[in-house]
Design a protein around this motif. Structure first.
Motif, PDB file in Angstrom:
ATOM      1  N   LEU A  31       0.561  -1.327   0.174  1.00 47.35           N
ATOM      2  CA  LEU A  31       0.102   0.113  -0.030  1.00 47.35           C
ATOM      3  C   LEU A  31       0.811   1.237   0.147  1.00 47.35           C
ATOM      4  N   GLU A  32       0.576   2.155  -0.894  1.00 52.54           N
ATOM      5  CA  GLU A  32       1.305   3.391  -0.935  1.00 52.54           C
ATOM      6  C   GLU A  32       0.326   4.679  -1.072  1.00 52.54           C
ATOM      7  N   ILE A  33       0.859   5.394   0.069  1.00 53.56           N
ATOM      8  CA  ILE A  33       0.204   6.842   0.280  1.00 53.56           C
ATOM      9  C   ILE A  33       0.980   7.772  -0.205  1.00 53.56           C
ATOM     10  N   TYR A  34       0.340   8.962  -1.315  1.00 55.90           N
ATOM     11  CA  TYR A  34       1.181   9.760  -1.920  1.00 55.90           C
ATOM     12  C   TYR A  34       0.331  10.982  -1.866  1.00 55.90           C
ATOM     13  N   GLY A  35       0.998  11.974  -2.680  1.00 51.45           N
ATOM     14  CA  GLY A  35      -0.001  13.239  -2.791  1.00 51.45           C
ATOM     15  C   GLY A  35       0.853  14.144  -3.106  1.00 51.45           C
ATOM     16  N   ALA A  36       0.402  15.571  -3.563  1.00 53.00           N
ATOM     17  CA  ALA A  36       0.862  16.561  -3.744  1.00 53.00           C
ATOM     18  C   ALA A  36       0.250  18.188  -3.177  1.00 53.00           C
ATOM     19  N   LEU A  37       0.975  18.946  -2.723  1.00 53.73           N
ATOM     20  CA  LEU A  37       0.245  19.967  -2.244  1.00 53.73           C
ATOM     21  C   LEU A  37       0.879  21.228  -3.170  1.00 53.73           C
ATOM     22  N   ARG A  38      -0.062  21.957  -3.986  1.00 54.18           N
ATOM     23  CA  ARG A  38       0.623  22.956  -4.879  1.00 54.18           C
ATOM     24  C   ARG A  38      -0.429  24.135  -4.621  1.00 54.18           C
ATOM     25  N   LEU A  39       0.276  25.288  -4.081  1.00 51.44           N
ATOM     26  CA  LEU A  39      -0.558  26.271  -3.765  1.00 51.44           C
ATOM     27  C   LEU A  39       0.325  27.593  -4.295  1.00 51.44           C
ATOM     28  N   SER A  40      -0.416  28.676  -4.750  1.00 54.67           N
ATOM     29  CA  SER A  40       0.024  29.987  -5.263  1.00 54.67           C
ATOM     30  C   SER A  40      -0.430  31.089  -4.795  1.00 54.67           C
ATOM     31  N   VAL A  41       0.061  32.431  -4.695  1.00 57.27           N
ATOM     32  CA  VAL A  41      -0.408  33.737  -4.601  1.00 57.27           C
ATOM     33  C   VAL A  41      -0.409  34.232  -6.042  1.00 57.27           C
ATOM     34  N   ASP A  42      -1.555  34.623  -6.740  1.00 58.22           N
ATOM     35  CA  ASP A  42      -1.446  35.145  -7.879  1.00 58.22           C
ATOM     36  C   ASP A  42      -1.907  36.797  -7.871  1.00 58.22           C
ATOM     37  N   TYR A  43      -1.382  37.425  -9.206  1.00 59.67           N
ATOM     38  CA  TYR A  43      -1.925  38.690  -9.200  1.00 59.67           C
ATOM     39  C   TYR A  43      -2.416  38.302 -10.838  1.00 59.67           C
ATOM     40  N   ALA A  44      -3.737  38.813 -11.137  1.00 65.45           N
ATOM     41  CA  ALA A  44      -4.485  38.600 -12.346  1.00 65.45           C
ATOM     42  C   ALA A  44      -5.205  39.622 -12.839  1.00 65.45           C
ATOM     43  N   ASP A  45      -5.119  39.680 -14.127  1.00 66.08           N
ATOM     44  CA  ASP A  45      -5.735  40.866 -14.855  1.00 66.08           C
ATOM     45  C   ASP A  45      -6.384  40.126 -15.950  1.00 66.08           C
ATOM     46  N   SER A  46      -7.842  40.330 -16.233  1.00 66.64           N
ATOM     47  CA  SER A  46      -8.389  39.842 -17.362  1.00 66.64           C
ATOM     48  C   SER A  46      -8.537  40.584 -18.599  1.00 66.64           C
ATOM     49  N   ASP A  47      -8.121  41.816 -18.508  1.00 64.93           N
ATOM     50  CA  ASP A  47      -8.028  42.780 -19.612  1.00 64.93           C
ATOM     51  C   ASP A  47      -9.573  42.842 -20.142  1.00 64.93           C
ATOM     52  N   LEU A  48     -10.273  43.372 -19.127  1.00 66.39           N
ATOM     53  CA  LEU A  48     -11.726  43.461 -19.519  1.00 66.39           C
ATOM     54  C   LEU A  48     -12.153  44.836 -20.447  1.00 66.39           C
ATOM     55  N   GLY A  49     -11.197  45.721 -20.816  1.00 67.48           N
ATOM     56  CA  GLY A  49     -11.556  46.878 -21.208  1.00 67.48           C
ATOM     57  C   GLY A  49     -12.767  47.640 -20.854  1.00 67.48           C
ATOM     58  N   ASP A  50     -14.081  47.745 -21.270  1.00 67.56           N
ATOM     59  CA  ASP A  50     -15.028  48.365 -20.761  1.00 67.56           C
ATOM     60  C   ASP A  50     -16.064  47.397 -20.264  1.00 67.56           C
ATOM     61  N   THR A  51     -15.757  46.182 -20.058  1.00 68.49           N
ATOM     62  CA  THR A  51     -16.713  44.955 -19.301  1.00 68.49           C
ATOM     63  C   THR A  51     -16.553  45.225 -17.973  1.00 68.49           C
ATOM     64  N   PRO A  52     -17.793  45.032 -17.436  1.00 71.73           N
ATOM     65  CA  PRO A  52     -17.764  45.145 -15.831  1.00 71.73           C
ATOM     66  C   PRO A  52     -16.893  43.862 -15.168  1.00 71.73           C
TER      67      PRO A  52
END
Length: 364
Positions: A31-52
């Protein structure tokens, strides 16, 4: 490098074994127990133009986010049957430290099967060979620079072909001292058929051929899905190679989608990457992906990514990733931070979403 927890359990327990079992060979169950923890802090911009701005729809006018990116825990086992035959099983589940979701148990590759001299036979829910081949041929899949923002999908919506197949049967076998690997998979009932007989009209099949020798890795993958989107047939073909020489690895990939009913899923895409191990603990990388104009028209796009990774420990990576997807056509809706990155960044037609991400990946 993955740290594995492996338990070896004797199958026959003294005092609890029926008399007829004494004639059987004693085997071990692992029996094998395994895993991964992948976390990040992001700054994002959708480039919305005039869209709310609409954060619930992944449309942000510049802001930070805490994201979990394909974090998972898994259990897998192997039971020796003798004469080169083993029973194998796996249960794998997404976990979301940032914002728990009701995903259900065993929502990732979960199966049971047999490892035999004729190959590995598995039954359950599994990535298709087409999907896995696309991941192997590219880089940065579980970061904001995920190339699946282009590969395996079109630019007009959320539909994509890099999928995990349900109700499936898969065969894998290696030849020529494990240099050549073949995979075939068939799945019935890909639409919602829980609790009833699988619908064979809603089926898929996928296959791949890969070759690994020295620093070279090359592969071709194909998948075909019936009644997937708008009850039409959708197929994908990808191929490419990676080559490592010294401290540098380069790669190239091609991806073609064809669909009966969805015009923007008829398109070609291609791209490449380069990574450089500047030091034993530092890797720098760049990747470019391009989607040609689809049958829907005016939706050509490019994705540009830069990633620097510090291998802080054998099981821990820390990275800084910058990515942008440039929708050159006014109808293009290719996004950034797609697929394996937990918080996806959408855009408006013709927008150029961008993300700067500081993240970690810990495997156990």
């Amino acid at each position: 490098m993955k740290t594995k927890i492996v338990l070896a359990l004797p199958v026959l327990v003294a005092g609890l074994t029926p008399m007829w079992a004494s004639a059987l060979p004693v085997a071990d169950e692992k029996l094998e127990i395994y895993g991964a923890l992948r976390l990040s802090v992001d700054y994002a911009d959708s480039d919305l133009g005039d869209t709310p701005e609409n954060p619930s729809a992944g449309l942000v006018d510049g802001g930070h986010s805490v994201s979990t990116n394909t974090s998972l825990i898994g259990f897998r086992g192997r039971y020796g049957l003798g004469e080169g035959y083993d029973l194998v099983w796996q249960l794998e589940q997404n976990i979301d430290p940032d914002s728990p979701r009701d995903r259900g148990l065993g929502n990732r590759d979960t199966f049971a099967g047999f490892d035999t001299p004729a190959g590995l036979f598995r039954f359950g829910i599994m990535d298709t060979p087409y999907k896995r081949n696309g991941i192997v041929l590219s880089r940065f899949t579980t970061t904001a620079a995920d190339p699946q923002a282009i590969l395996g999908r079109g630019g007009g919506g959320n539909q994509r072909l890099s999928l995990r197949a349900e109700n499936s049967i898969r065969w894998d076998r290696k030849f020529l001292d494990k240099r050549l690997a073949l995979a075939l998979q068939y799945g019935a009932g890909q639409e919602d058929t829980d609790g009833v007989t699988d619908n064979n009209d809603s089926s898929m099949w996928s296959g791949s051929v890969t070759w690994r020798q020295g620093g070279l890795s090359a592969g071709v993958g194909y998948s075909d899905w019936s009644e997937l989107y708008a009850d039409g047939d959708v197929s994908g073909l990808n191929g490419g190679l990676n080559y490592r020489f010294g401290t540098v690895t380069v790669g190239a990939v091609f991806d073609r989608l064809e669909a009966d009913e969805v015009a923007y899923l008829n398109r070609d895409a291609w791209g490449g990457f380069v990574t450089w191990d500047m030091r034993r603990d530092i890797t720098l990388g760049a990747q470019w992906m391009h989607a040609d104009e689809s049958d829907a028209g005016d939706d050509e796009a490019d994705q540009y990514s830069l990633v620097g990774t510090w291998h802080a420990a054998p099981a821990l990576d820390l990275y800084l990733a910058a990515t942008t997807t440039v929708n050159q056509g006014d109808s293009g809706l290719y996004r950034s931070a797609d697929y394996a990155h937990g918080d996806r960044v959408n855009t408006v037609p013709g927008g150029d979403p961008k993300v700067l991400s500081l993240g970690m990946a810990f495997k156990f």
